[in-house]
Design an enzyme around this catalytic site. Structure first.
Site, PDB file in Angstrom:
ATOM      1  N   THR A   1      30.538  65.063 -43.028  1.00 20.55           N
ATOM      2  CA  THR A   1      30.311  63.623 -43.160  1.00 20.55           C
ATOM      3  C   THR A   1      30.369  63.206 -44.616  1.00 20.55           C
ATOM      4  O   THR A   1      30.966  62.181 -44.968  1.00 20.55           O
ATOM      5  CB  THR A   1      28.945  63.244 -42.558  1.00 20.55           C
ATOM      6  OG1 THR A   1      28.932  63.591 -41.178  1.00 20.55           O
ATOM      7  CG2 THR A   1      28.654  61.772 -42.715  1.00 20.55           C
TER       8      THR A   1
ATOM      9  N   SER B   1      20.743  66.606 -33.493  1.00 21.24           N
ATOM     10  CA  SER B   1      19.861  65.483 -33.149  1.00 21.24           C
ATOM     11  C   SER B   1      19.445  65.560 -31.685  1.00 21.24           C
ATOM     12  O   SER B   1      20.216  65.991 -30.830  1.00 21.24           O
ATOM     13  CB  SER B   1      20.574  64.157 -33.417  1.00 21.24           C
ATOM     14  OG  SER B   1      20.871  64.010 -34.794  1.00 21.24           O
TER      15      SER B   1
ATOM     16  N   ASN C   1      23.331  60.217 -36.624  1.00 16.96           N
ATOM     17  CA  ASN C   1      22.719  61.275 -35.819  1.00 16.96           C
ATOM     18  C   ASN C   1      23.668  62.462 -35.802  1.00 16.96           C
ATOM     19  O   ASN C   1      24.597  62.532 -34.996  1.00 16.96           O
ATOM     20  CB  ASN C   1      22.453  60.764 -34.406  1.00 16.96           C
ATOM     21  CG  ASN C   1      21.365  59.710 -34.368  1.00 16.96           C
ATOM     22  OD1 ASN C   1      20.179  60.022 -34.465  1.00 16.96           O
ATOM     23  ND2 ASN C   1      21.783  58.452 -34.266  1.00 16.96           N
ATOM     24  N   GLU C   2      23.431  63.377 -36.706  1.00 15.94           N
ATOM     25  CA  GLU C   2      24.313  64.520 -36.909  1.00 15.94           C
ATOM     26  C   GLU C   2      24.048  65.606 -35.858  1.00 15.94           C
ATOM     27  O   GLU C   2      23.077  65.530 -35.098  1.00 15.94           O
ATOM     28  CB  GLU C   2      24.092  65.102 -38.314  1.00 15.94           C
ATOM     29  CG  GLU C   2      24.420  64.146 -39.465  1.00 15.94           C
ATOM     30  CD  GLU C   2      25.918  63.992 -39.712  1.00 15.94           C
ATOM     31  OE1 GLU C   2      26.723  64.343 -38.829  1.00 15.94           O
ATOM     32  OE2 GLU C   2      26.292  63.521 -40.796  1.00 15.94           O
ATOM     33  N   PRO C   3      24.925  66.624 -35.782  1.00 13.88           N
ATOM     34  CA  PRO C   3      24.684  67.743 -34.864  1.00 13.88           C
ATOM     35  C   PRO C   3      23.255  68.282 -34.997  1.00 13.88           C
ATOM     36  O   PRO C   3      22.751  68.456 -36.116  1.00 13.88           O
ATOM     37  CB  PRO C   3      25.725  68.777 -35.312  1.00 13.88           C
ATOM     38  CG  PRO C   3      26.869  67.949 -35.815  1.00 13.88           C
ATOM     39  CD  PRO C   3      26.212  66.769 -36.497  1.00 13.88           C
TER      40      PRO C   3
END
Length: 639
Positions: free
Chosen positions: A181, A166, A162-164
């Site tokens: 990432t 999300s 869940n990246e920035p």
């Protein structure tokens, strides 16, 4: 009273945090909690539903669970697992797949039924991904949700993938990976270009449904993002901050990962402290930089308004404290890293005698010497010390395949020029070229290719050391065995590496040893190389008298410097010395422009090195000390 003190100490933290001495102890604690869930469910005849993570963080947790299974009869027959995520697309048989990871570290060594294992399927056709993700989510719900979910944290603040950006209510879905990432994963894939751009991941909302959520983080590399997640405002920019919204979540950290939290980094802001000289020095440096005022200009009001009134009361007035700290910093600065002869050395970082020291500079990779402490290296040689350099590994991993062909083509052309018709070079060239055509990401090179790459780096290192001024007999290539063995197995013995290092130390009997002090990555080459040096010295100290006069100095690499308050020797460089250092770095042509493993910093190594040392000099100047072109910094290891 103890409870009140704890609340005061942790008042900046917006989520429960437990800090352990190291990741081994922390991992055993987490594994015990998972085992308790499994056993409680067994006693009730129920299924334990576990949410599992991958990556380096949970490896020791899984190791302890395997031990509990084999030695304490912990059964996993009643366990169903759901993994957080998987790269997309990804074959389950690929080395980088999380199926391979989980089988290797856990599933193949316990008695869990295979049908109870759930890992997102990286082979689902793209048109069926949404349906598959909804089914994954439903399967968790049908089992009553996750009993316990373990998490790591990425440097973007991601949990799962869940990246920035999300949402806090997001479910299982296909996501696009953040560039950072992918850069962090590049070593596993043999380059960022081979890292998938997408992944399947449980959502933040899915994680929130777990009855217990444990986020684990180890080592200093995670310290800054942990601070933001624990103490920062809730923001989609750092998805881990969403955990502040849950009353079932907590962070489990080792001391290094917790080091940036207020209660550890600036504890005087959080509680009453015992003002040791070292803590006072750290606080004064912090206050000076925070207020952008030279140390000697700090006032009692500055101290009182920034949590340091107790320091002034106990050891003040402010100006007296300022003078003491300023003098301590001033005394770290020396133009004589090997010690200045015939002077009073009581306030100098190095001894005056012997005037000509025997020195060994250990360089983990063939260019760490000039990149990390090239100016000091040159200064030691210029000032007449008997300097040796020991390149601990071949560094062959960090050479482009194209360079191998280029060197082979040169040797082949040279063989033709001198009428050498044996054809051996042409044979090796042909085999290497064929291998490179079908080489898979992260595939280990054949031995002959590794040898050639090592020779390329050896030649560059010799050129650099000669440029510094070392005679050939003082240039040592250890080529420690662990480096190539580690390409085939992670279960590596270091005994022969230690014995080889002991042999070199005994031959030189140095008064000074310089070694890389980068410990942020406990499995990195720098840390392994330091551990080998330290083990060798500790063994020698039991039998060899000369070791009692041997000092061990640590330097940092091209990325991060020691904090100012920790520096014990600061070697200033003139503009001319900075240029000489740059030219020494340029001898490493295979690392020029773009190295194989550049990390997440786009600058060239020589630029990183110059920026780091100029930044250190600028910090000294901001504190009110002299304005130097650059400063290389060192910390002395205390045996």
């Amino acid at each position: 009273m103890a409870r009140l003190n704890l609340l005061e100490e942790t008042r900046f933290e917006k989520i429960p945090v437990q800090v352990y001495p190291n990741q081994e102890v922390a991992s055993i604690g987490v594994a015990k909690r998972i085992a308790n869930v499994i056993r409680e469910k067994q006693e009730k005849g129920e299924t334990a539903v576990l949410g599992l993570a991958t990556g380096a963080t949970p490896v020791k947790v899984y190791k302890e669970l395997v031990r509990l299974h084999k030695e304490e009869n912990l059964s996993f027959r009643n366990v169903v697992t759901f993994n957080l995520d998987e790269y997309y697309p990804m074959l389950p048989t690929a080395d980088q797949s999380y199926v391979t990871f989980m089988n290797k570290h856990l599933f193949d060594m316990i008695d869990i039924p295979k049908e109870n294992i759930n890992i997102p399927d990286g082979t689902v056709p793209v048109e069926k991904v949404q349906e598959y993700c909804e089914g994954y989510e439903q399967k968790i719900s049908n089992l009553g949700g996750l009993d316990i979910q373990i998490l790591g944290i990425g440097r973007t603040g991601h949990i799962g993938f869940n990246e920035p950006g999300s949402a806090p209510n997001s479910g299982t879905r296909l996501v696009t990976l953040d560039d950072l990432t992918r850069r962090d994963a590049s070593r596993d894939f043999g380059g960022k270009e081979n890292v998938p751009t997408k992944a399947l991941t449980m959502g933040v909302g899915t994680i929130f449904k777990a009855k217990e959520i444990i986020l684990m983080a180890w080592n200093e590399k995670k310290a800054e993002i942990v601070k933001k997640a624990v103490e920062g405002e809730i923001s989609s920019d750092i998805p881990a901050t969403y955990l502040q919204l849950s009353d079932r979540a907590e962070f489990i950290l080792d001391q290094d990962a917790a080091s940036a939290l207020t209660r550890y980094n600036t504890p005087w802001l959080a509680k009453d402290v015992v003002w040791t000289d070292d803590l006072a020095k750290k606080a004064v440096v912090w206050l000076s930089l925070e207020l952008q005022k030279a140390i000697l200009k700090l006032t009692d009001d500055d101290y009182n308004n920034h949590g340091m009134a107790q320091l002034v009361t106990e050891k003040g007035p402010a100006y007296g404290i300022n003078i003491r700290v300023f003098n301590e910093l001033q005394r770290t600065i020396t133009g004589w890293p090997g010690g200045k002869p015939n002077v009073d050395d009581s306030n100098r970082p190095e001894r005056a005698e012997p005037a000509r020291k025997d020195v060994i500079l250990f360089s983990p990779h063939p260019d760490d010497d000039v990149i990390s402490m090239g100016g000091t290296f040159i200064r030691l040689a210029d000032q007449g010390h008997n300097v040796h350099v020991a390149y601990q590994t071949s560094g062959n991993t960090a050479v482009w395949d194209d360079d191998v062909l280029r060197y082979l083509e040169f040797v082949g052309d040279f063989a033709v020029a001198i009428d050498d018709d044996k054809g051996l070079v042409r044979k090796v060239y042909s085999e290497a070229r064929e291998f490179f055509k079908t080489k898979k990401p992260n595939q280990v090179d054949p031995e002959i290719v590794r040898t050639i790459k090592g020779l390329i780096r050896k030649g560059e290192a010799i050129a650099g050391a000669r440029f510094v001024g070392l005679p050939d007999e003082n240039i040592h290539f250890q080529n420690l065995p662990f480096y190539d063995r580690g390409k085939f197995s992670k279960d590596v013995s270091y005994e022969d590496d230690i014995l080889q290092t002991m042999e070199l130390l005994r031959a030189v009997k140095p008064q000074q040893v310089f070694a890389a002090g980068d410990f942020a990555d406990p499995h990195g080459t720098h840390k392994v190389c330091f551990d080998i040096i330290l083990s060798a010295l500790l063994r020698l100290r039991e039998t060899d008298e000369w070791t009692k006069d041997c000092w061990l100095w640590l330097y940092r690499g091209a990325w991060h410097e020691y904090p100012i308050h920790e520096i014990e020797m600061a070697v200033p460089l003139s503009p001319q010395e900075v240029k000489r250092k740059r030219l020494a770095i340029f001898k490493h042509q295979s690392q020029k422009d773009l190295p194989v493993f550049p990390g997440d910093d786009p600058r060239e190594f020589w630029v990183r090195a110059e920026d780091r040392t100029s930044d250190t000099a600028a910090l000294y100047h901001k504190l009110g000390l002299a304005n130097y072109e650059a400063i290389e910094a060192f910390v002395r290891w205390k045996f």
